[in-house]
Scaffold this motif. Structure first.
Motif, PDB file in Angstrom:
ATOM      1  N   ALA A 141      96.479  67.538 -11.169  1.00 25.06           N
ATOM      2  CA  ALA A 141      97.497  66.692 -10.532  1.00 25.06           C
ATOM      3  C   ALA A 141      97.496  66.974  -9.034  1.00 25.06           C
ATOM      4  O   ALA A 141      96.988  68.013  -8.596  1.00 25.06           O
ATOM      5  N   PRO A 142      98.053  66.072  -8.222  1.00 30.25           N
ATOM      6  CA  PRO A 142      98.132  66.334  -6.782  1.00 30.25           C
ATOM      7  C   PRO A 142      98.928  67.603  -6.507  1.00 30.25           C
ATOM      8  O   PRO A 142      99.683  68.067  -7.365  1.00 30.25           O
ATOM      9  N   PRO A 143      98.766  68.179  -5.297  1.00 28.79           N
ATOM     10  CA  PRO A 143      99.471  69.440  -5.014  1.00 28.79           C
ATOM     11  C   PRO A 143     100.982  69.284  -5.070  1.00 28.79           C
ATOM     12  O   PRO A 143     101.516  68.214  -4.801  1.00 28.79           O
ATOM     13  N   GLY A 153     113.398  71.142 -10.131  1.00 23.57           N
ATOM     14  CA  GLY A 153     113.234  72.184 -11.144  1.00 23.57           C
ATOM     15  C   GLY A 153     112.116  71.877 -12.115  1.00 23.57           C
ATOM     16  O   GLY A 153     111.868  72.630 -13.056  1.00 23.57           O
ATOM     17  N   HIS A 154     111.432  70.761 -11.944  1.00 20.74           N
ATOM     18  CA  HIS A 154     110.293  70.443 -12.810  1.00 20.74           C
ATOM     19  C   HIS A 154     109.372  69.481 -12.062  1.00 20.74           C
ATOM     20  O   HIS A 154     109.741  68.935 -11.028  1.00 20.74           O
ATOM     21  N   HIS A 155     108.186  69.308 -12.565  1.00 20.31           N
ATOM     22  CA  HIS A 155     107.185  68.476 -11.911  1.00 20.31           C
ATOM     23  C   HIS A 155     106.642  67.489 -12.936  1.00 20.31           C
ATOM     24  O   HIS A 155     105.793  67.849 -13.753  1.00 20.31           O
ATOM     25  N   PRO A 156     107.140  66.250 -12.928  1.00 16.07           N
ATOM     26  CA  PRO A 156     106.760  65.289 -13.984  1.00 16.07           C
ATOM     27  C   PRO A 156     105.261  65.030 -14.054  1.00 16.07           C
ATOM     28  O   PRO A 156     104.706  64.906 -15.146  1.00 16.07           O
ATOM     29  N   ARG A 170      90.768  67.921 -23.212  1.00 18.70           N
ATOM     30  CA  ARG A 170      90.077  68.401 -22.007  1.00 18.70           C
ATOM     31  C   ARG A 170      90.894  69.520 -21.379  1.00 18.70           C
ATOM     32  O   ARG A 170      92.115  69.530 -21.493  1.00 18.70           O
ATOM     33  N   PRO A 171      90.244  70.466 -20.667  1.00 23.45           N
ATOM     34  CA  PRO A 171      91.019  71.537 -20.020  1.00 23.45           C
ATOM     35  C   PRO A 171      91.931  70.999 -18.918  1.00 23.45           C
ATOM     36  O   PRO A 171      91.588  70.031 -18.244  1.00 23.45           O
ATOM     37  N   PHE A 172      93.067  71.664 -18.780  1.00 29.28           N
ATOM     38  CA  PHE A 172      94.045  71.315 -17.748  1.00 29.28           C
ATOM     39  C   PHE A 172      93.994  72.379 -16.666  1.00 29.28           C
ATOM     40  O   PHE A 172      94.045  73.579 -16.970  1.00 29.28           O
ATOM     41  N   LEU A 173      93.872  71.944 -15.433  1.00 27.65           N
ATOM     42  CA  LEU A 173      93.757  72.871 -14.313  1.00 27.65           C
ATOM     43  C   LEU A 173      94.968  72.674 -13.385  1.00 27.65           C
ATOM     44  O   LEU A 173      94.877  71.997 -12.353  1.00 27.65           O
ATOM     45  N   PRO A 174      96.116  73.275 -13.745  1.00 30.28           N
ATOM     46  CA  PRO A 174      97.291  73.084 -12.877  1.00 30.28           C
ATOM     47  C   PRO A 174      97.116  73.874 -11.591  1.00 30.28           C
ATOM     48  O   PRO A 174      96.446  74.899 -11.565  1.00 30.28           O
ATOM     49  N   GLY A 175      97.692  73.382 -10.528  1.00 28.14           N
ATOM     50  CA  GLY A 175      97.620  74.107  -9.254  1.00 28.14           C
ATOM     51  C   GLY A 175      96.220  74.203  -8.686  1.00 28.14           C
ATOM     52  O   GLY A 175      95.913  75.127  -7.929  1.00 28.14           O
ATOM     53  N   ALA A 176      95.337  73.267  -9.040  1.00 24.60           N
ATOM     54  CA  ALA A 176      93.983  73.295  -8.482  1.00 24.60           C
ATOM     55  C   ALA A 176      94.011  73.001  -6.983  1.00 24.60           C
ATOM     56  O   ALA A 176      93.158  73.465  -6.240  1.00 24.60           O
ATOM     57  N   ALA A 202      95.616  68.610   1.939  1.00 20.60           N
ATOM     58  CA  ALA A 202      95.397  69.205   0.611  1.00 20.60           C
ATOM     59  C   ALA A 202      94.025  69.863   0.571  1.00 20.60           C
ATOM     60  O   ALA A 202      93.079  69.408   1.216  1.00 20.60           O
ATOM     61  N   GLU A 203      93.928  70.944  -0.171  1.00 19.06           N
ATOM     62  CA  GLU A 203      92.635  71.602  -0.383  1.00 19.06           C
ATOM     63  C   GLU A 203      92.654  72.278  -1.754  1.00 19.06           C
ATOM     64  O   GLU A 203      93.732  72.573  -2.295  1.00 19.06           O
ATOM     65  N   ALA A 204      91.452  72.495  -2.288  1.00 20.58           N
ATOM     66  CA  ALA A 204      91.366  73.182  -3.576  1.00 20.58           C
ATOM     67  C   ALA A 204      91.551  74.676  -3.350  1.00 20.58           C
ATOM     68  O   ALA A 204      91.050  75.223  -2.360  1.00 20.58           O
ATOM     69  N   VAL A 205      92.283  75.332  -4.253  1.00 28.73           N
ATOM     70  CA  VAL A 205      92.414  76.786  -4.139  1.00 28.73           C
ATOM     71  C   VAL A 205      91.071  77.401  -4.566  1.00 28.73           C
ATOM     72  O   VAL A 205      90.359  76.818  -5.388  1.00 28.73           O
ATOM     73  N   PRO A 206      90.697  78.560  -3.996  1.00 29.15           N
ATOM     74  CA  PRO A 206      89.327  79.083  -4.228  1.00 29.15           C
ATOM     75  C   PRO A 206      88.959  79.240  -5.704  1.00 29.15           C
ATOM     76  O   PRO A 206      87.860  78.872  -6.109  1.00 29.15           O
ATOM     77  N   HIS A 207      89.889  79.746  -6.543  1.00 31.21           N
ATOM     78  CA  HIS A 207      89.493  79.966  -7.938  1.00 31.21           C
ATOM     79  C   HIS A 207      89.272  78.652  -8.671  1.00 31.21           C
ATOM     80  O   HIS A 207      88.466  78.564  -9.601  1.00 31.21           O
ATOM     81  N   ALA A 208      89.977  77.574  -8.230  1.00 24.03           N
ATOM     82  CA  ALA A 208      89.802  76.274  -8.883  1.00 24.03           C
ATOM     83  C   ALA A 208      88.509  75.613  -8.427  1.00 24.03           C
ATOM     84  O   ALA A 208      87.867  74.891  -9.197  1.00 24.03           O
ATOM     85  N   ALA A 209      88.126  75.849  -7.157  1.00 22.83           N
ATOM     86  CA  ALA A 209      86.934  75.207  -6.621  1.00 22.83           C
ATOM     87  C   ALA A 209      85.709  75.518  -7.490  1.00 22.83           C
ATOM     88  O   ALA A 209      84.852  74.661  -7.700  1.00 22.83           O
ATOM     89  N   ARG A 210      85.673  76.746  -8.015  1.00 21.79           N
ATOM     90  CA  ARG A 210      84.533  77.116  -8.871  1.00 21.79           C
ATOM     91  C   ARG A 210      84.490  76.256 -10.128  1.00 21.79           C
ATOM     92  O   ARG A 210      83.430  75.906 -10.619  1.00 21.79           O
TER      93      ARG A 210
END
Ligand code: ZN
Ligand code: ZN
Length: 260
Positions: A141-143, A153-156, A170-176, A202-210
Protein backbone atom coordinates in the motif's frame (compact mmCIF):
# COMPACT_ATOMS: atom_id res chain seq x y z
CA UNK A 1 -30.03 -0.33 20.63
CA UNK A 2 -27.65 -3.09 21.72
CA UNK A 3 -29.43 -5.58 19.47
CA UNK A 4 -28.98 -3.18 16.54
CA UNK A 5 -25.32 -2.65 17.43
CA UNK A 6 -24.78 -6.41 17.74
CA UNK A 7 -26.35 -6.94 14.33
CA UNK A 8 -24.05 -4.29 12.85
CA UNK A 9 -20.93 -5.87 14.34
CA UNK A 10 -21.99 -9.51 14.05
CA UNK A 11 -24.57 -9.51 11.25
CA UNK A 12 -27.12 -12.30 11.30
CA UNK A 13 -26.03 -15.14 9.05
CA UNK A 14 -28.03 -15.15 5.85
CA UNK A 15 -28.73 -11.41 5.75
CA UNK A 16 -27.29 -8.74 3.45
CA UNK A 17 -24.86 -6.55 5.35
CA UNK A 18 -26.06 -3.43 3.55
CA UNK A 19 -29.84 -3.66 3.12
CA UNK A 20 -30.57 -6.41 5.67
CA UNK A 21 -32.35 -8.59 3.11
CA UNK A 22 -32.99 -11.93 4.82
CA UNK A 23 -31.88 -15.16 3.19
CA UNK A 24 -29.18 -13.33 1.21
CA UNK A 25 -25.40 -13.77 1.32
CA UNK A 26 -23.25 -11.05 2.97
CA UNK A 27 -23.93 -8.86 -0.06
CA UNK A 28 -27.23 -9.40 -1.90
CA UNK A 29 -27.35 -9.19 -5.68
CA UNK A 30 -28.89 -5.71 -5.74
CA UNK A 31 -26.33 -4.21 -3.35
CA UNK A 32 -23.52 -5.99 -5.22
CA UNK A 33 -24.60 -4.26 -8.44
CA UNK A 34 -24.82 -0.87 -6.75
CA UNK A 35 -21.47 -1.28 -4.98
CA UNK A 36 -19.53 -2.41 -8.01
CA UNK A 37 -21.03 -0.49 -10.92
CA UNK A 38 -18.57 1.08 -13.38
CA UNK A 39 -19.33 2.88 -16.65
CA UNK A 40 -18.28 0.86 -19.71
CA UNK A 41 -16.03 3.56 -21.24
CA UNK A 42 -12.91 3.87 -19.12
CA UNK A 43 -9.32 4.71 -19.91
CA UNK A 44 -7.38 1.40 -20.01
CA UNK A 45 -4.42 3.03 -18.20
CA UNK A 46 -5.86 5.08 -15.32
CA UNK A 47 -9.27 3.41 -15.21
CA UNK A 48 -11.01 6.80 -15.31
CA UNK A 49 -14.40 7.10 -16.98
CA UNK A 50 -13.92 8.91 -20.27
CA UNK A 51 -16.47 11.21 -21.83
CA UNK A 52 -17.35 9.10 -24.86
CA UNK A 53 -20.73 8.19 -26.23
CA UNK A 54 -21.36 5.62 -28.98
CA UNK A 55 -20.58 8.21 -31.69
CA UNK A 56 -17.52 9.57 -29.94
CA UNK A 57 -16.28 6.07 -29.36
CA UNK A 58 -16.46 5.17 -33.02
CA UNK A 59 -14.97 8.52 -34.05
CA UNK A 60 -12.13 8.16 -31.56
CA UNK A 61 -11.18 4.84 -33.13
CA UNK A 62 -11.42 6.33 -36.59
CA UNK A 63 -13.72 3.48 -37.51
CA UNK A 64 -16.39 3.51 -40.17
CA UNK A 65 -16.90 5.45 -43.36
CA UNK A 66 -19.91 6.69 -45.24
CA UNK A 67 -19.72 3.52 -47.32
CA UNK A 68 -18.90 0.98 -44.62
CA UNK A 69 -20.31 -0.05 -41.29
CA UNK A 70 -19.17 1.62 -38.08
CA UNK A 71 -17.40 -0.88 -35.87
CA UNK A 72 -17.37 -0.08 -32.19
CA UNK A 73 -13.96 -0.89 -30.68
CA UNK A 74 -13.89 -3.14 -27.60
CA UNK A 75 -12.38 -0.45 -25.37
CA UNK A 76 -11.78 3.30 -25.63
CA UNK A 77 -8.25 4.57 -26.23
CA UNK A 78 -6.22 6.09 -23.40
CA UNK A 79 -7.44 9.40 -22.01
CA UNK A 80 -5.71 12.66 -22.83
CA UNK A 81 -3.97 12.82 -19.46
CA UNK A 82 -2.49 9.31 -19.84
CA UNK A 83 -1.24 10.16 -23.33
CA UNK A 84 0.50 13.33 -22.13
CA UNK A 85 1.79 11.99 -18.82
CA UNK A 86 1.17 8.26 -18.29
CA UNK A 87 1.14 7.17 -14.66
CA UNK A 88 3.84 4.87 -13.32
CA UNK A 89 1.29 2.10 -12.66
CA UNK A 90 0.25 -0.06 -15.62
CA UNK A 91 -3.47 -0.04 -14.82
CA UNK A 92 -6.13 0.21 -12.14
CA UNK A 93 -8.72 -2.30 -11.01
CA UNK A 94 -11.54 -0.46 -9.29
CA UNK A 95 -14.66 -1.72 -7.56
CA UNK A 96 -16.93 1.21 -8.42
CA UNK A 97 -17.51 4.94 -8.51
CA UNK A 98 -17.26 6.94 -5.28
CA UNK A 99 -20.96 7.62 -4.87
CA UNK A 100 -24.12 6.12 -3.39
CA UNK A 101 -23.74 2.97 -1.36
CA UNK A 102 -20.01 2.56 -2.08
CA UNK A 103 -19.27 6.15 -0.95
CA UNK A 104 -21.26 5.58 2.23
CA UNK A 105 -19.40 2.33 2.88
CA UNK A 106 -15.91 3.71 2.22
CA UNK A 107 -16.63 6.61 4.59
CA UNK A 108 -18.02 4.24 7.22
CA UNK A 109 -14.76 2.26 7.07
CA UNK A 110 -12.43 5.29 6.88
CA UNK A 111 -14.03 7.75 9.23
CA UNK A 112 -16.05 5.58 11.60
CA UNK A 113 -13.71 2.59 11.72
CA UNK A 114 -16.45 0.10 10.75
CA UNK A 115 -13.95 -2.44 9.51
CA UNK A 116 -16.43 -5.31 9.44
CA UNK A 117 -17.61 -3.81 6.10
CA UNK A 118 -14.19 -4.42 4.52
CA UNK A 119 -14.17 -8.23 3.98
CA UNK A 120 -17.08 -8.34 1.49
CA UNK A 121 -15.58 -5.38 -0.40
CA UNK A 122 -12.17 -7.09 -0.47
CA UNK A 123 -13.79 -10.26 -1.78
CA UNK A 124 -15.58 -8.35 -4.56
CA UNK A 125 -12.35 -6.53 -5.47
CA UNK A 126 -10.42 -9.82 -5.53
CA UNK A 127 -13.00 -11.23 -7.96
CA UNK A 128 -12.60 -8.17 -10.17
CA UNK A 129 -8.80 -8.55 -10.17
CA UNK A 130 -9.31 -12.13 -11.31
CA UNK A 131 -11.75 -11.01 -14.03
CA UNK A 132 -9.26 -8.32 -15.18
CA UNK A 133 -6.56 -11.03 -15.45
CA UNK A 134 -4.18 -9.11 -13.14
CA UNK A 135 -1.09 -11.14 -12.20
CA UNK A 136 1.11 -10.05 -9.28
CA UNK A 137 3.69 -11.45 -6.89
CA UNK A 138 3.08 -9.38 -3.77
CA UNK A 139 0.77 -6.78 -2.29
CA UNK A 140 1.53 -3.45 -0.63
CA UNK A 141 0.00 0.00 0.00
CA UNK A 142 1.15 3.63 -0.33
CA UNK A 143 3.21 4.99 2.58
CA UNK A 144 1.42 5.84 5.79
CA UNK A 145 0.77 9.38 6.85
CA UNK A 146 1.74 9.15 10.55
CA UNK A 147 -0.47 12.11 11.58
CA UNK A 148 -3.53 10.67 9.86
CA UNK A 149 -2.80 7.26 11.30
CA UNK A 150 -2.67 8.74 14.81
CA UNK A 151 -5.95 10.58 14.25
CA UNK A 152 -7.82 7.59 12.83
CA UNK A 153 -6.07 4.85 14.76
CA UNK A 154 -6.24 2.56 11.73
CA UNK A 155 -5.25 2.50 8.07
CA UNK A 156 -8.05 1.27 5.77
CA UNK A 157 -5.79 0.83 2.73
CA UNK A 158 -3.42 -1.41 4.71
CA UNK A 159 -6.30 -3.48 6.09
CA UNK A 160 -7.73 -3.85 2.58
CA UNK A 161 -4.32 -4.78 1.15
CA UNK A 162 -3.89 -7.40 3.89
CA UNK A 163 -7.26 -8.99 3.09
CA UNK A 164 -6.63 -8.94 -0.66
CA UNK A 165 -3.25 -10.63 -0.14
CA UNK A 166 -4.92 -13.43 1.86
CA UNK A 167 -7.74 -13.84 -0.69
CA UNK A 168 -5.31 -13.89 -3.64
CA UNK A 169 -2.71 -16.08 -1.89
CA UNK A 170 0.13 -13.58 -2.29
CA UNK A 171 2.54 -12.20 0.34
CA UNK A 172 1.67 -8.88 1.94
CA UNK A 173 4.47 -6.38 2.40
CA UNK A 174 3.19 -3.67 4.77
CA UNK A 175 5.36 -0.62 5.24
CA UNK A 176 7.36 -1.30 2.08
CA UNK A 177 7.30 2.43 1.36
CA UNK A 178 7.98 5.40 3.61
CA UNK A 179 7.80 9.16 3.35
CA UNK A 180 11.09 10.92 2.68
CA UNK A 181 9.59 14.20 3.94
CA UNK A 182 6.35 15.63 5.31
CA UNK A 183 3.66 16.35 2.70
CA UNK A 184 0.55 18.55 2.81
CA UNK A 185 -2.89 16.96 2.94
CA UNK A 186 -3.94 16.23 -0.64
CA UNK A 187 -7.56 17.31 -0.35
CA UNK A 188 -8.27 20.71 -1.86
CA UNK A 189 -5.20 20.61 -4.14
CA UNK A 190 -5.37 20.51 -7.94
CA UNK A 191 -3.87 17.60 -9.88
CA UNK A 192 -0.65 19.54 -10.62
CA UNK A 193 -0.36 20.66 -6.98
CA UNK A 194 -0.86 17.08 -5.81
CA UNK A 195 1.91 15.84 -8.09
CA UNK A 196 4.29 18.55 -6.87
CA UNK A 197 3.33 17.85 -3.26
CA UNK A 198 4.24 14.16 -3.62
CA UNK A 199 7.19 14.35 -6.03
CA UNK A 200 10.04 12.32 -4.57
CA UNK A 201 8.21 12.05 -1.23
CA UNK A 202 8.13 8.22 -1.12
CA UNK A 203 10.87 5.60 -1.15
CA UNK A 204 11.15 1.89 -0.45
CA UNK A 205 12.61 0.98 2.93
CA UNK A 206 15.90 -0.97 2.49
CA UNK A 207 14.63 -4.35 3.74
CA UNK A 208 11.60 -4.15 1.42
CA UNK A 209 13.67 -3.14 -1.61
CA UNK A 210 15.29 -6.59 -1.57
CA UNK A 211 11.88 -8.25 -1.76
CA UNK A 212 10.58 -5.87 -4.44
CA UNK A 213 13.39 -6.49 -6.94
CA UNK A 214 12.08 -8.26 -10.03
CA UNK A 215 8.52 -8.51 -8.62
CA UNK A 216 5.13 -7.50 -9.99
CA UNK A 217 3.42 -5.48 -7.28
CA UNK A 218 -0.26 -4.91 -6.51
CA UNK A 219 -0.57 -1.45 -4.93
CA UNK A 220 -3.76 -1.09 -2.88
CA UNK A 221 -5.55 2.08 -1.77
CA UNK A 222 -9.10 2.88 -0.72
CA UNK A 223 -9.96 5.75 -3.11
CA UNK A 224 -8.34 7.08 -6.28
CA UNK A 225 -8.89 10.80 -6.95
CA UNK A 226 -6.29 12.25 -9.32
CA UNK A 227 -4.09 9.14 -9.09
CA UNK A 228 -1.09 11.15 -7.86
CA UNK A 229 -0.73 9.19 -4.58
CA UNK A 230 -0.69 5.86 -6.42
CA UNK A 231 1.58 7.31 -9.11
CA UNK A 232 4.15 8.52 -6.56
CA UNK A 233 4.06 5.17 -4.74
CA UNK A 234 4.38 3.23 -8.01
CA UNK A 235 7.41 5.33 -8.99
CA UNK A 236 9.07 4.49 -5.68
CA UNK A 237 8.32 0.76 -6.15
CA UNK A 238 9.74 0.79 -9.68
CA UNK A 239 12.80 2.73 -8.50
CA UNK A 240 13.35 -0.04 -5.93
CA UNK A 241 13.43 -2.66 -8.69
CA UNK A 242 9.81 -3.79 -9.06
CA UNK A 243 9.16 -4.80 -12.67
CA UNK A 244 5.56 -3.62 -12.77
CA UNK A 245 2.88 -2.06 -10.60
CA UNK A 246 -0.88 -2.50 -10.88
CA UNK A 247 -3.23 -0.51 -8.65
CA UNK A 248 -6.37 -1.80 -6.93
CA UNK A 249 -8.83 0.59 -5.28
CA UNK A 250 -12.32 0.42 -3.85
CA UNK A 251 -13.68 3.62 -5.34
CA UNK A 252 -12.95 6.14 -8.08
CA UNK A 253 -13.55 9.74 -7.03
CA UNK A 254 -11.92 11.38 -10.03
CA UNK A 255 -13.34 13.56 -12.77
CA UNK A 256 -14.32 12.23 -16.15
CA UNK A 257 -11.43 12.56 -18.53
CA UNK A 258 -11.50 13.59 -22.15
CA UNK A 259 -10.17 11.61 -25.07
CA UNK A 260 -7.57 13.28 -27.29
ZN1 ZN B 1 -28.51 -5.87 0.02
ZN1 ZN C 1 -6.18 7.67 -18.39
Amino acid sequence: MWAHLRELIFPMPGACLWCGLQGAPAVCGRCRVELSWLPPDRCPRCGRPVAVGPWGRAAAAGAGTAAGPVRVPPAPPRCWSCRVRPPAFAGVTCLGLYRGLLKWTVNAVKEKGQRFLLPPLAEMLARRLLADGVVFDLVTAPPLDPRRLRRRGHHPALALADQLAVLCGRPFLPGALRRTRAVRAQSGLTGAQRRRNLRGAAEAVPHAARRLAGRRVLLVDDVITTGSTLDAAARALLAAGAVGVWAAVLADNGPRRALP
